[in-house]
Write a protein that holds these residues in place. Structure first.
Motif, PDB file in Angstrom:
ATOM      1  N   UNK A 235     -19.174  57.433 -11.565  1.00 13.92           N
ATOM      2  CA  UNK A 235     -18.513  56.214 -11.084  1.00 13.92           C
ATOM      3  C   UNK A 235     -19.453  55.015 -10.996  1.00 13.92           C
ATOM      4  N   UNK A 236     -20.754  55.238 -11.250  1.00 10.84           N
ATOM      5  CA  UNK A 236     -21.753  54.211 -10.943  1.00 10.84           C
ATOM      6  C   UNK A 236     -21.460  52.861 -11.597  1.00 10.84           C
ATOM      7  N   UNK A 237     -21.115  52.865 -12.893  1.00 10.84           N
ATOM      8  CA  UNK A 237     -21.003  51.557 -13.567  1.00 10.84           C
ATOM      9  C   UNK A 237     -19.705  50.822 -13.231  1.00 10.84           C
ATOM     10  N   UNK A 238     -18.778  51.492 -12.521  1.00  8.43           N
ATOM     11  CA  UNK A 238     -17.541  50.789 -12.149  1.00  8.43           C
ATOM     12  C   UNK A 238     -17.369  50.759 -10.631  1.00  8.43           C
ATOM     13  N   UNK A 239     -18.478  50.926  -9.934  1.00  8.97           N
ATOM     14  CA  UNK A 239     -18.403  51.126  -8.499  1.00  8.97           C
ATOM     15  C   UNK A 239     -17.629  50.020  -7.776  1.00  8.97           C
ATOM     16  N   UNK A 240     -17.975  48.752  -8.039  1.00  9.15           N
ATOM     17  CA  UNK A 240     -17.318  47.662  -7.313  1.00  9.15           C
ATOM     18  C   UNK A 240     -15.834  47.513  -7.662  1.00  9.15           C
ATOM     19  N   UNK A 241     -15.479  47.442  -8.966  1.00  8.38           N
ATOM     20  CA  UNK A 241     -14.041  47.353  -9.270  1.00  8.38           C
ATOM     21  C   UNK A 241     -13.236  48.523  -8.697  1.00  8.38           C
ATOM     22  N   UNK A 242     -13.840  49.707  -8.655  1.00  8.98           N
ATOM     23  CA  UNK A 242     -13.114  50.859  -8.102  1.00  8.98           C
ATOM     24  C   UNK A 242     -12.904  50.691  -6.603  1.00  8.98           C
ATOM     25  N   UNK A 243     -13.920  50.144  -5.931  1.00  7.39           N
ATOM     26  CA  UNK A 243     -13.753  49.868  -4.492  1.00  7.39           C
ATOM     27  C   UNK A 243     -12.576  48.944  -4.258  1.00  7.39           C
ATOM     28  N   UNK A 244     -12.408  47.966  -5.145  1.00  3.72           N
ATOM     29  CA  UNK A 244     -11.310  47.009  -4.980  1.00  3.72           C
ATOM     30  C   UNK A 244      -9.947  47.700  -5.090  1.00  3.72           C
ATOM     31  N   UNK A 245      -9.927  48.864  -5.757  1.00  2.00           N
ATOM     32  CA  UNK A 245      -8.677  49.623  -5.830  1.00  2.00           C
ATOM     33  C   UNK A 245      -8.445  50.472  -4.596  1.00  2.00           C
ATOM     34  N   UNK A 246      -9.510  50.802  -3.880  1.00  6.66           N
ATOM     35  CA  UNK A 246      -9.323  51.713  -2.749  1.00  6.66           C
ATOM     36  C   UNK A 246      -9.021  50.955  -1.447  1.00  6.66           C
ATOM     37  N   UNK A 247      -9.385  49.673  -1.379  1.00  2.00           N
ATOM     38  CA  UNK A 247      -9.160  48.928  -0.131  1.00  2.00           C
ATOM     39  C   UNK A 247      -7.997  47.948  -0.263  1.00  2.00           C
ATOM     40  N   UNK A 248      -7.353  47.687   0.878  1.00  2.00           N
ATOM     41  CA  UNK A 248      -6.200  46.774   0.909  1.00  2.00           C
ATOM     42  C   UNK A 248      -6.555  45.513   1.686  1.00  2.00           C
ATOM     43  N   UNK A 249      -5.664  44.529   1.630  1.00  5.15           N
ATOM     44  CA  UNK A 249      -5.834  43.316   2.445  1.00  5.15           C
ATOM     45  C   UNK A 249      -5.959  43.688   3.921  1.00  5.15           C
ATOM     46  N   UNK A 250      -5.168  44.683   4.329  1.00  2.00           N
ATOM     47  CA  UNK A 250      -5.207  45.125   5.722  1.00  2.00           C
ATOM     48  C   UNK A 250      -6.624  45.583   6.112  1.00  2.00           C
ATOM     49  N   UNK A 251      -7.275  46.357   5.214  1.00  2.00           N
ATOM     50  CA  UNK A 251      -8.638  46.837   5.499  1.00  2.00           C
ATOM     51  C   UNK A 251      -9.614  45.671   5.667  1.00  2.00           C
ATOM     52  N   UNK A 252      -9.317  44.587   4.962  1.00  2.00           N
ATOM     53  CA  UNK A 252     -10.235  43.447   4.934  1.00  2.00           C
ATOM     54  C   UNK A 252     -10.099  42.560   6.167  1.00  2.00           C
ATOM     55  N   UNK A 253      -8.916  42.632   6.807  1.00  2.00           N
ATOM     56  CA  UNK A 253      -8.582  41.630   7.834  1.00  2.00           C
ATOM     57  C   UNK A 253      -9.590  41.509   8.980  1.00  2.00           C
ATOM     58  N   UNK A 254     -10.215  42.611   9.458  1.00  3.11           N
ATOM     59  CA  UNK A 254     -11.160  42.430  10.576  1.00  3.11           C
ATOM     60  C   UNK A 254     -12.373  41.577  10.212  1.00  3.11           C
ATOM     61  N   UNK A 255     -12.620  41.421   8.917  1.00  2.32           N
ATOM     62  CA  UNK A 255     -13.846  40.729   8.497  1.00  2.32           C
ATOM     63  C   UNK A 255     -13.587  39.300   8.046  1.00  2.32           C
ATOM     64  N   UNK A 256     -12.321  38.874   8.130  1.00  3.10           N
ATOM     65  CA  UNK A 256     -11.985  37.512   7.698  1.00  3.10           C
ATOM     66  C   UNK A 256     -12.064  36.552   8.874  1.00  3.10           C
ATOM     67  N   UNK A 257     -12.509  35.313   8.621  1.00  8.25           N
ATOM     68  CA  UNK A 257     -12.577  34.326   9.705  1.00  8.25           C
ATOM     69  C   UNK A 257     -11.173  33.977  10.207  1.00  8.25           C
ATOM     70  N   UNK A 258     -11.071  33.677  11.519  1.00  5.69           N
ATOM     71  CA  UNK A 258      -9.794  33.214  12.082  1.00  5.69           C
ATOM     72  C   UNK A 258      -9.504  31.812  11.608  1.00  5.69           C
ATOM     73  N   UNK A 259      -8.306  31.612  11.125  1.00  9.32           N
ATOM     74  CA  UNK A 259      -7.915  30.251  10.745  1.00  9.32           C
ATOM     75  C   UNK A 259      -6.628  29.934  11.468  1.00  9.32           C
ATOM     76  N   UNK A 260      -6.615  28.798  12.144  1.00 11.09           N
ATOM     77  CA  UNK A 260      -5.450  28.463  12.963  1.00 11.09           C
ATOM     78  C   UNK A 260      -4.288  27.939  12.130  1.00 11.09           C
ATOM     79  N   UNK A 261      -4.606  27.267  11.038  1.00 10.86           N
ATOM     80  CA  UNK A 261      -3.515  26.776  10.192  1.00 10.86           C
ATOM     81  C   UNK A 261      -3.547  27.525   8.866  1.00 10.86           C
TER      82      UNK A 261
END
Ligand code: ADP
Ligand code: MG
Length: 317
Positions: A235-261
């Protein structure tokens, strides 16, 4: 649902499948992944006894496959291959109706089921009277899948079902697969040599090499906890694109900055959308909004990368 223990297939000098064990749970999609000659097809064909094992056991719905009548076993297990094997001189309707006719369903029930399936694979009903040669490769492959599902087998085996198609059609059909309830709920074992395909479609992936199962697990487990150097290298040469398939927007949400608008022109997507798909949308619109716990979260092309890098760091620690 499927239990495989110490399965081996020996051809005079060649061990095609070497002491393989795994389980497939009800409703799960297991992908057998590996390069050409690694033993995937032989493993798959032993599940419906197209090939008889040299040793080992296979339980299908709790019963030893060797104790089952072949025609009963094949009825319970749908099978899809690369070149669909549609009959060229049968119409699409008659191709789909093949197994229900063998099972002597009444014609009314067959007609209803065929209509339901042609709708499910998103082909117009006018195609029912057409012949396979009048369809594109992608359409024929959809019909092959409809035919395998026709008599509602409890298990579906697929051997490189998209192998003959161009990359754009493949990726299109993969997306359709993921949206079809009838496929989502089915117990499926699918063979592919395409890593991306395995990660898009598999609940779990079994990586094979030299007839042996090197590791079986969720896509994330294979990426983050490779069992050996072979798995890591694979999996080494496709490691990053494969990660993008395993994670969802939901998984990302704790790491996103709060935006009020939230930008009015933002694209709204469901929180379970995979990052690979979300990124595809981000190239066309400036931001994406999704909802987690009744809160709206915004992500931009500029905020997705820092968040992703934090997520990956957290996962691998
Ligand atoms: P895959 O589907 O992963 O490409 P296969 O299961 O078709 O691999 O084959 C695994 C190995 O077993 C290969 O080395 C292949 O050459 C060998 N093999 C498969 N079928 C036979 C056979 N009928 N006789 C001898 N060797 C075979
Ligand atoms: Mg094969």
């Amino acid at each position: 649902m499927i239990t495989v223990r110490n399965l081996t297939k020996q051809y005079s000098a060649q061990t095609a499948v070497d002491n393989v064990s795994f389980d497939v749970k009800e409703g799960e999609t297991l992908i057998l992944l590996g390069t050409s000659g690694s033993g995937k097809t032989t493993t798959l064909k032993m599940l419906n006894r197209l090939i008889e094992p040299t040793s080992g056991t296979i339980l299908i719905n709790g019963v030893d496959a060797r104790q089952r009548k072949l025609h009963e076993l094949r009825r319970e297990i749908g099978y899809v291959i690369q070149e669909t094997g549609l009959f060229p001189h049968y119409t699409i309707a008659d191709n789909i109706a093949l197994i229900p006719r063998v099972l002597k369903w009444d014609e009314q029930r067959i007609r209803t089921r065929v209509r339901e399936l042609i709708g499910m694979i998103r082909l117009p009903e006018t195609y029912l009277a057409a012949y396979p040669s009048q369809l594109s490769g992608g359409q024929r492959q959809r019909v092959g899948i409809a035919r395998a599902l026709a008599a509602q087998p409890s298990i579906l085996l697929m051997d490189e079902p998209l192998g003959a198609l161009d990359p754009v059609t493949r990726s299109h059909i993969r997306r359709e697969f993921r949206q079809l309830d009838e496929l989502r709920q089915k117990t499926i074992v699918m063979v592919t040599h395409d890593v991306q395909e395995a990660f898009e479609l598999g609940d779990r992936v079994g990586l094979m090499d030299g007839g042996q199962l090197q590791q079986i697990g969720t896509p994330q487990e294979l990426l983050l906890r490779p069992a050996n150097e072979f798995v890591r290298q694979f999996f080494a040469d496709q490691w990053l694109p494969l990660q993008l398939h395993t994670f969802s927007l939901h998984d990302l949400s704790p790491y996103l900055p709060n935006e009020n608008t939230h930008p009015g022109d933002a694209l709204h997507l469901p929180a379970p959308t995979r990052l690979a798909d979300a990124l595809g949308h981000l190239s066309g619109s400036k931001s994406i909004v999704f909802e987690v716990n009744q809160q709206f979260v915004t992500v931009h092309l500029t905020t997705i990368w820092p968040a992703l890098s934090q997520l990956l760091e957290k996962q691998s620690s």
